[in-house]
Every structure is written in C-alpha cells, then in structure tokens.
Design a protein around this motif. Sequence first.
Motif, mmCIF file in Angstrom:
data_model
loop_
_atom_site.group_PDB
_atom_site.id
_atom_site.type_symbol
_atom_site.label_atom_id
_atom_site.label_comp_id
_atom_site.label_asym_id
_atom_site.label_seq_id
_atom_site.Cartn_x
_atom_site.Cartn_y
_atom_site.Cartn_z
ATOM 1 N N GLN B 59 -0.764 5.647 11.445
ATOM 2 C CA GLN B 59 -0.504 5.655 10.001
ATOM 3 C C GLN B 59 0.153 4.348 9.589
ATOM 4 N N ILE B 60 -0.659 3.417 9.104
ATOM 5 C CA ILE B 60 -0.112 2.098 8.788
ATOM 6 C C ILE B 60 0.284 1.985 7.320
ATOM 7 N N HIS B 61 0.174 3.101 6.581
ATOM 8 C CA HIS B 61 0.522 3.055 5.158
ATOM 9 C C HIS B 61 1.971 3.486 4.973
ATOM 10 N N LYS B 62 2.510 3.205 3.794
ATOM 11 C CA LYS B 62 3.892 3.567 3.490
ATOM 12 C C LYS B 62 3.941 5.042 3.109
ATOM 13 N N PHE B 63 4.875 5.764 3.683
ATOM 14 C CA PHE B 63 4.987 7.187 3.429
ATOM 15 C C PHE B 63 5.643 7.479 2.086
ATOM 16 N N PHE B 64 5.377 8.692 1.574
ATOM 17 C CA PHE B 64 5.990 9.140 0.326
ATOM 18 C C PHE B 64 7.278 9.911 0.645
ATOM 19 N N GLY B 65 7.725 10.747 -0.277
ATOM 20 C CA GLY B 65 8.950 11.520 -0.056
ATOM 21 C C GLY B 65 10.136 10.802 -0.662
ATOM 22 N N SER B 66 11.311 11.104 -0.136
ATOM 23 C CA SER B 66 12.521 10.455 -0.638
ATOM 24 C C SER B 66 13.170 9.688 0.515
ATOM 25 N N LYS B 67 14.338 9.121 0.245
ATOM 26 C CA LYS B 67 15.000 8.273 1.244
ATOM 27 C C LYS B 67 15.193 9.018 2.563
ATOM 28 N N GLU B 68 15.559 10.320 2.465
ATOM 29 C CA GLU B 68 15.796 11.087 3.699
ATOM 30 C C GLU B 68 14.524 11.282 4.492
ATOM 31 N N HIS B 69 13.387 11.192 3.819
ATOM 32 C CA HIS B 69 12.117 11.312 4.527
ATOM 33 C C HIS B 69 11.610 9.926 4.932
ATOM 34 N N THR B 73 8.545 3.631 4.042
ATOM 35 C CA THR B 73 8.426 3.076 5.391
ATOM 36 C C THR B 73 7.051 3.400 5.940
ATOM 37 N N ARG B 74 6.466 2.442 6.652
ATOM 38 C CA ARG B 74 5.138 2.677 7.223
ATOM 39 C C ARG B 74 5.234 3.674 8.388
ATOM 40 N N GLY B 75 4.207 4.471 8.524
ATOM 41 C CA GLY B 75 4.193 5.529 9.532
ATOM 42 C C GLY B 75 4.549 5.030 10.928
ATOM 43 N N PHE B 76 3.988 3.901 11.330
ATOM 44 C CA PHE B 76 4.266 3.466 12.709
ATOM 45 C C PHE B 76 5.716 3.030 12.887
ATOM 46 N N ILE B 177 -7.185 7.803 2.703
ATOM 47 C CA ILE B 177 -6.343 6.835 3.409
ATOM 48 C C ILE B 177 -7.153 6.028 4.411
ATOM 49 N N VAL B 178 -7.994 6.705 5.197
ATOM 50 C CA VAL B 178 -8.764 5.983 6.209
ATOM 51 C C VAL B 178 -9.779 5.047 5.554
ATOM 52 N N SER B 179 -10.319 5.437 4.408
ATOM 53 C CA SER B 179 -11.230 4.535 3.691
ATOM 54 C C SER B 179 -10.521 3.239 3.339
ATOM 55 N N TYR B 180 -9.322 3.367 2.794
ATOM 56 C CA TYR B 180 -8.531 2.185 2.426
ATOM 57 C C TYR B 180 -8.238 1.342 3.667
ATOM 58 N N GLN B 181 -7.891 2.006 4.760
ATOM 59 C CA GLN B 181 -7.558 1.283 5.986
ATOM 60 C C GLN B 181 -8.779 0.610 6.595
ATOM 61 N N LEU B 182 -9.949 1.202 6.417
ATOM 62 C CA LEU B 182 -11.187 0.552 6.877
ATOM 63 C C LEU B 182 -11.418 -0.731 6.085
ATOM 64 N N LEU B 183 -11.135 -0.697 4.780
ATOM 65 C CA LEU B 183 -11.250 -1.915 3.970
ATOM 66 C C LEU B 183 -10.264 -2.960 4.456
#
Lengths: 103, 378, 177
Positions: B59-69, B73-76, B177-183
């Motif tokens: 997961q190279i995208h930035k996660f949602f949620g709040s600061k505690e989550h 921050t990117r998944g990796f 998400i994977v479509s975006y990451q393929l781009l």
Amino acid sequence: MRIVDHPVLGKEENVPEVTIYFNGRPLAAQEGEPVAAALMAHGIRVFRRTRKRREVRGVFCAIGRCTDCAMTVDGVPGVRTCITPVRDGITVESDAGGEGEHP
Amino acid sequence: MITSLGPRRHISRPPVPVDVAVVGAGPAGLAAAVECARLGARPVVFDENLRPGGQLFKQIHKFFGSKEHKAGTRGFDIGSTLLEDARTAGVDVHLSATVLGVYPERVLSVIECDSHRLYKARCVILATGATENALSFPGWTLPGVMGAGAAQTMINVNRVLPGRRVVMVGTGNVGLIVSYQLLQAGADVACLVEAAPNIGGYGVHAAKVRRAGVPIYLSHSVKEAQGSDEVERVVLIGLSPDWRPVPGTEFRVEADTICLAVGLTPLTELAQILGCEMTYMPSLGGHVPLHDDNMETSVDGVYVAGDIAGVEEASSAMEEGRLAGVSAAESLGLCDEGAAEARRWEIRARLDALRTGPFGGGRRSDRQSLVEKGRRQA
Amino acid sequence: MTEQDTARGVLYDGFPSRAEIAASPGVPSPSRLASGPVAFIECVQEIPCNPCEAACPRGAITVGLPVTNLPRFDGERCTGCGLCIPKCPGLAIFLIDMTFAPDKALVEFPYEYLPLPSKGDVVGVVDRSGKVIGRGEVVKVLVSKAFDGTAVVGVAVSKELAMDVRSIARRKHGDGK
C-alpha cells in the motif's frame, strides 16, 4: 519491464544481479526476488502449458495460492514461482512432459 | 520451500508450549502480538510468507482516518513502524511457517524450516486475512489475466510491470487504488469496468484515476479475453439493471492485461478446523467466524482479528488485532479486567471512528449484528 | 459539451460534479476567490479523514468530530500558502489564484507521477474527467521531503478554465511535449 524510477518508491536500489536459467535460457535477475517476477521483468508471461490440453499458464494470484505459476525449479516439480526467491544458477523449467520443453 | 520431508514414523517431540500463538504476520497479527507482548505475554507469530507485513507493504498510498490511525502516512511506512514495534516488544516472528491446522486444546501443526513441529498455545489469535476472488470468462486463463493484488505486488514490491495496458475489473477501493498505482508505475490503464450501476469505492480514489483520463464503464463486464498465448484484447459487454449481458453492446478494448478486483473472501479454514461457529455475511466477504466484543470466537481461547473476521481495511485490522491482543493477555492473567476494559474502550473508540459515514456505517451495523448473533447462539 | 457539463455526481462519474462541489463546505466564497490565492477543497463524501485540519497553519480548515465530517473552509483565514495541498490523502485539495496575472489564473494541484513537469513547460491542462481543455504554462513545481512523495504543480491558465482545470495531461517517460 522493470520500474527503474517511481514517484513514491524512488529510484531502484542497486540489487546484486544473479543469473537464472529458464528452459536453458540465461536471464539476469535480482537477488532475492521471486522467480516469477524475474521472468515478468523480461516480459515473459507465458510460463508453461498444461499437460492434457496444452493451454498456456502464467501468474494469476502472485501470492502462492492458485499454483498457476508452478514450474519445475532446480529439478523439483510443482514449485510456486511467485513465492520462490531466485538464487544464482537456479534452473526453471516449463516441464511440459517433464522434458523442459518451452511452451 | 519444502523439497522433501523424508520418511517420518511419528512426531516424537512434544508440543512446544506457547502462551499466545498468532497466525498471520499482517497488520492484524502484528498489532495483536505487540499489544499482548506489551502486557507481558510472549507471543509467537507464524506466517507462511518470506516477509512479514501481509498486504500492508504493497500500500504505497497515504491512508485516511485521523492522527491516531496515522492518517496521511503511506501504508508501507505504517508497516515499518509496526515491524519496529514488534521488534522492540520482542515479538518472535516465524516466517516461511505454514500452520496446517489447529487442533483440540489449541495445538498448532506447523511446517517450518523443512520440518514439522507442534505448538500448544494457551491462546490462539487467527489473523489469516482474506484472499482475492476470481471472475471467470472465456480466456480468463490466458497469461495477462491476474488478480489486482497480484499486479499490486508486482509493481510495488517487485518493481516489475505485469503488463503495459490494463483493463481493471471492479471499482471498489482495491480496483481504484491499484489502477492509480499502475499509472504511477508507468502502465496505461485502458479503463475500469464495473458491473454495478455506480462506483463502489471512495470518490477521491476514483477522481485521481478520472483526472488521468481513464474512463469508467458502469454496468459493464468482461465478455471475453482474446489472444493466442497472452491477452491481446478484451471484449466488454453492457449489463442490464439486473446484471444480465445485453447482446449487441459489445466493444473491444486493446489491452494486454486484465486485473480482477472483484472482492475478497476471508481465509477461515483454521477457524473452521477448530470448530468455530460461523455465519454467512456477504457484506463482510462470505463465511466469517462469530466473535464477541473482545474478538473471541465460540471456541475458548481462540480469537480472530482483521480480514478473517470480515473484509475491511488495514487500519481496522490493526485495531481488531489490538482488541484480540488485550483480551488474550487478560485471559492469561497478565492484566485485570478493569485495565483490559479501559484499554479495549480506547481501541473501540478508534474502531468506531473508522466505521462511520456512508461507507463505514454499514460495516459497523453488520459487525454489530454478527456479535449479537454470537450472543444469541452462545 | 464536456463530461463536466453533464455530470451526474461522484458515484457515477468518479469525479464530483460542479453542483456537489458548490454544495460542500470546502469551497471559498466567490468574493474570496476573486481576491487572491485561496485553497479549494473538493471533498464531497463523508469518509473518516482529517489530515487537512492539522495541515493548515491558520486554522482555516475544520473537520472536528466525527472525523467523517466534510472539511469546513474559512476563506478569510486562508493566506493561500498551499500547505494543505500535499497533505490530503485523497489528493482533493487545490489552490486557485484568480489574480495571478491580468489574463491568467494560477491553479495548483497535487501530482504523484514521473516525469515531473518543469517550470516553463507548456502543457495540456485537463478537467476532472481528464479531458484536455486547454494549454497552460507550468509556473511552479514544488517537491519537498515534508510532502512525502506528493509534488505540488502550478499551471497558469486562462481565467475561464480555473474552475475546471485540476491537473495536466498525463505524460510518460519518453513522451514528447
């Protein structure tokens, strides 16, 4: 095709190169990567043909569950190439008829 | 990789005692192990893969949620922190370790280091995740047809393009998400295809892909993948409101890859072998084990966390792992009920925050009914 | 007619319609938009997410609790610094400066592809559906470790395109301009 530079992952690190043999053909690979990835990096997606109907197979799940990518690795049949790391000199055979025949 | 176990008459070694055995070193399993280790347990985590982290490191995208989550921050990076926490907490992680089954008295049968071992655990936490679903159509066995997760592994972990021009089937968050990451990886995405009349995942994920000029065909599906030895083109077909193919609406798309993002199914074999009560909830991905508010199943001392308990996301998997971890530690007498409940309420508050809104709210009520069903059957 | 003219909404088109955006609390008033650089938040679905709130050093963005609330934007507090742009995980925050030049507006947007454009490049600019609706000059390319992989690109476009331009035409390695 290898992703040499990536907007998030950055530039490819210098990974030591090894040589693998796919049906006798030497191919450059990166140490530690899965066999299937090494083959796909060379644009090789056709891995083998099925025994009875001679249908082509390659990677499907890439996580070791479906066995579509399984080939004979270092003489051992049925090895899931998507989760098996390469090492220098490893032999990978399509194993059609057990004779390393290329699909 | 197993080459040969050789002849073996009988497993003569007695089972190795373990206080908490965690199956799966993804976000749920690692979070569970860290939580109970911090309370004094000595968990052992088993994972059949060569590397820990489950799907988190893809997961190279930035996660949602709040600061505690750890939103933003990117998944990796979240994965790296989790691994560091596990290291600091002294969690013992066994990789290339396949748990074949979990038997009465919580005995785990494990193949690791080319040999077979038994472990007897006081608590077991099953965090085995979920598997990608497949979609079959003529030509689906051609090389070039693969799971969306498979493509994601290739591009984000192995840095290899699985193809040059992709048709993505499914517009849930995975497909988007994977479509975006393929781009981002340098591939073309010819289009996304969705059988439903609306997009399944978050609008912001879809917007990134649309901004890149990628069309999304709603109420469409794949009729056929064509090519001699690999995918060369894809025939799409329109669907009626009741999802039937409409003859005459076919059109072809040039592509060499078809990624299937058509849902995930919890990997519940171990829960079933153990005899855990199950229930069928399509919204959670299929058959899932019943569990209570503390993530304990109908079998004493067996807990579940993460996608095995219902397909969701990494953030909620980690929180469920923590719930299971606290509960396991409590059952071992490592913390009293008061402290455990206080900790669990903190975790539940963070979980509830993830399970609100039009996407999360439905999951929350689904899980509540699952827990209630467990209570009724108990 | 572009797709944006016949938009049905984010659930169908995959991008928010002008109506959905206008109805959200994340957009500045027309007078604020006309007065100088200002953030423009295109967040129209309630998902648990709030990094934008902490990103703004002036407190112009409020999400509060529950964190699924759509961000509320106070244009009067906004100085147009653009720090919020790379912080949004959904890449849904932009910056618009209608006063950039007598005949041009500046649109800044998050960009996570390679190759990055260069200052001075004249490129195709696209609307939310990815359709090229004009050309623009790249005037800003901001890359920073603090942005964690999200670059901020600014293009100068004709003023009448400012409400629709949200990125540049995608280029790949080896593409000509």
